[in-house]
Motif scaffolding. Structure first.
Motif, PDB file in Angstrom:
ATOM      1  N   LEU A 145       1.006  -1.100   0.384  1.00 62.38           N
ATOM      2  CA  LEU A 145      -0.085  -0.064   0.355  1.00 62.38           C
ATOM      3  C   LEU A 145       1.251   1.314   0.226  1.00 62.38           C
ATOM      4  O   LEU A 145       1.555   1.435   0.993  1.00 62.38           O
ATOM      5  N   ARG A 146       0.836   1.596  -1.453  1.00 61.29           N
ATOM      6  CA  ARG A 146       1.654   3.339  -1.222  1.00 61.29           C
ATOM      7  C   ARG A 146       0.677   4.395  -1.106  1.00 61.29           C
ATOM      8  O   ARG A 146      -0.036   4.624  -1.728  1.00 61.29           O
ATOM      9  N   PRO A 147       1.100   4.752   0.376  1.00 56.80           N
ATOM     10  CA  PRO A 147      -0.176   6.473   0.944  1.00 56.80           C
ATOM     11  C   PRO A 147       0.093   7.008  -0.375  1.00 56.80           C
ATOM     12  O   PRO A 147      -1.170   8.283  -0.397  1.00 56.80           O
ATOM     13  N   ASP A 148       0.977   7.730  -0.871  1.00 59.03           N
ATOM     14  CA  ASP A 148       0.929   8.837  -1.799  1.00 59.03           C
ATOM     15  C   ASP A 148       0.007   8.865  -2.936  1.00 59.03           C
ATOM     16  O   ASP A 148       0.282   9.050  -3.562  1.00 59.03           O
ATOM     17  N   LEU A 149      -0.650   6.866  -2.838  1.00 59.50           N
ATOM     18  CA  LEU A 149      -1.114   6.580  -4.140  1.00 59.50           C
ATOM     19  C   LEU A 149      -2.851   6.717  -4.383  1.00 59.50           C
ATOM     20  O   LEU A 149      -3.369   6.350  -4.244  1.00 59.50           O
ATOM     21  N   PHE A 150      -2.881   7.099  -1.852  1.00 59.63           N
ATOM     22  CA  PHE A 150      -4.091   6.826  -1.778  1.00 59.63           C
ATOM     23  C   PHE A 150      -5.129   8.125  -2.020  1.00 59.63           C
ATOM     24  O   PHE A 150      -4.739   9.119  -3.450  1.00 59.63           O
ATOM     25  N   PRO A 151      -6.634   7.748  -2.093  1.00 56.79           N
ATOM     26  CA  PRO A 151      -7.463   8.930  -3.201  1.00 56.79           C
ATOM     27  C   PRO A 151      -6.896  10.160  -2.848  1.00 56.79           C
ATOM     28  O   PRO A 151      -7.095  10.274  -1.398  1.00 56.79           O
ATOM     29  N   PHE A 152      -6.988  11.165  -3.432  1.00 64.95           N
ATOM     30  CA  PHE A 152      -6.753  12.605  -2.802  1.00 64.95           C
ATOM     31  C   PHE A 152      -8.136  12.414  -1.542  1.00 64.95           C
ATOM     32  O   PHE A 152      -6.851  13.415  -0.270  1.00 64.95           O
ATOM     33  N   LYS A 153      -9.449  12.686  -1.572  1.00 71.42           N
ATOM     34  CA  LYS A 153     -10.310  12.776  -0.631  1.00 71.42           C
ATOM     35  C   LYS A 153     -10.507  11.853   0.252  1.00 71.42           C
ATOM     36  O   LYS A 153     -11.494  12.117   1.392  1.00 71.42           O
ATOM     37  N   ASN A 158      -4.141  12.356   4.703  1.00 71.38           N
ATOM     38  CA  ASN A 158      -3.308  13.594   5.590  1.00 71.38           C
ATOM     39  C   ASN A 158      -3.013  13.089   6.674  1.00 71.38           C
ATOM     40  O   ASN A 158      -1.531  13.809   7.025  1.00 71.38           O
ATOM     41  N   GLU A 159      -3.838  12.758   7.364  1.00 70.59           N
ATOM     42  CA  GLU A 159      -2.875  12.119   8.478  1.00 70.59           C
ATOM     43  C   GLU A 159      -2.426  10.989   8.780  1.00 70.59           C
ATOM     44  O   GLU A 159      -0.821  11.605   9.586  1.00 70.59           O
ATOM     45  N   TRP A 160      -1.501  10.161   7.616  1.00 71.98           N
ATOM     46  CA  TRP A 160      -0.388   8.965   7.526  1.00 71.98           C
ATOM     47  C   TRP A 160       0.617  10.046   7.081  1.00 71.98           C
ATOM     48  O   TRP A 160       0.969  10.127   7.933  1.00 71.98           O
ATOM     49  N   PHE A 161       0.466  11.263   5.943  1.00 73.16           N
ATOM     50  CA  PHE A 161       2.099  12.058   6.169  1.00 73.16           C
ATOM     51  C   PHE A 161       2.186  13.382   7.342  1.00 73.16           C
ATOM     52  O   PHE A 161       2.689  14.124   7.221  1.00 73.16           O
ATOM     53  N   GLU A 162       0.641  13.452   8.218  1.00 71.07           N
ATOM     54  CA  GLU A 162       1.143  14.233   8.837  1.00 71.07           C
ATOM     55  C   GLU A 162       2.014  13.566  10.241  1.00 71.07           C
ATOM     56  O   GLU A 162       2.627  14.247  10.787  1.00 71.07           O
ATOM     57  N   TYR A 163       1.848  12.785  10.352  1.00 69.04           N
ATOM     58  CA  TYR A 163       2.628  11.455  11.004  1.00 69.04           C
ATOM     59  C   TYR A 163       3.953  11.598  10.376  1.00 69.04           C
ATOM     60  O   TYR A 163       4.823  11.859  11.566  1.00 69.04           O
ATOM     61  N   PHE A 164       4.412  11.903   9.574  1.00 70.10           N
ATOM     62  CA  PHE A 164       5.510  11.446   8.806  1.00 70.10           C
ATOM     63  C   PHE A 164       6.379  12.318   9.167  1.00 70.10           C
ATOM     64  O   PHE A 164       7.410  12.906   9.075  1.00 70.10           O
ATOM     65  N   LYS A 165       5.141  13.646   8.566  1.00 72.34           N
ATOM     66  CA  LYS A 165       5.947  14.875   9.140  1.00 72.34           C
ATOM     67  C   LYS A 165       6.693  15.020  10.437  1.00 72.34           C
ATOM     68  O   LYS A 165       7.648  16.067  10.330  1.00 72.34           O
TER      69      LYS A 165
END
Length: 203
Positions: A145-153, A158-165
């Motif tokens: 599962l690639r989160p950078d390819l998750f559906p836009f909406k 955002n939760e995923w990317f905010e955590y890794f940020k």
């Protein structure tokens, strides 16, 4: 706080030569190469402080309610150089991302269920969304599962990317990105395919 990593190009070049020698040694299976070089050992980025690797693994595992052994660093941060086709043999640098693989059937299936419920509610997709969806399915079929390819909406994107940020630049001066694998067998198979392709190149 992290300390600046001194990039030793000659050392990395030696590691590349050793890796190429392993590729040419057909007494070593693709699976063994994956296990020895990609899974086993301390990542290059933590070569001077092995304990920080566990600390990073533990922090990510705690967030996802998993075990530290389910968290692996991959890519150039692990090896010191890239074996991705588009970046082959590029040396790790301060501009490189740190790629994390989370190997967990439970986490994979949780996202799978949520994404399924989200996707079937869509009436239509734009051309851009359709292309992204097809690419997502390509990796999904391989157990990744690639989160950078998750559906836009999708709400958890955002939760995923905010955590890794939030953990990027904490242990090293690099950005951290993560992906989810269904299990260890599919993780190995994905990387074994890449090793097999590398062996077909002139190394």
């Amino acid at each position: 706080m992290w300390q600046t990593l001194i990039i030793d190009q000659s050392h990395i070049n030696q590691k590349i030569d050793m890796f190429k020698a392993a590729l040419r040694d057909y007494s070593l299976t693709e699976k063994l190469i994956v296990q020895k070089y990609i899974i086993h050992g301390t990542p290059y980025v933590f070569k001077d402080d092995e304990g920080k690797y566990f600390d990073l693994k533990h922090e990510i595992a705690t967030y996802f309610e998993e075990r530290p052994e389910c968290v692996l660093m991959v890519g150039s941060a692990k090896l010191g150089f890239s074996i991705a086709p588009s970046k082959l043999w590029n040396l790790f640098s301060e501009e490189s991302d740190i790629d994390i693989a989370i190997i967990s059937r439970e986490i994979f299936e949780k996202f799978w269920s949520e994404l399924y419920d989200f996707d079937i509610s869509l009436v239509s997709r734009t051309d851009k969304e359709e292309q992204r969806y097809k690419k997502f399915l390509k990796y999904f079929f391989k157990g990744w599962l690639r989160p950078d390819l998750f559906p836009f909406k999708y709400s958890r994107t955002n939760e995923w990317f905010e955590y890794f940020k939030s953990i990027s630049y904490k242990y090293t001066p690099q950005k951290i990105a993560g992906g989810i694998y269904y299990n260890s067998a599919l993780f190995e198979k994905y990387h074994m395919q890449n090793i097999k392709k590398l062996r077909q190149e002139d190394v």
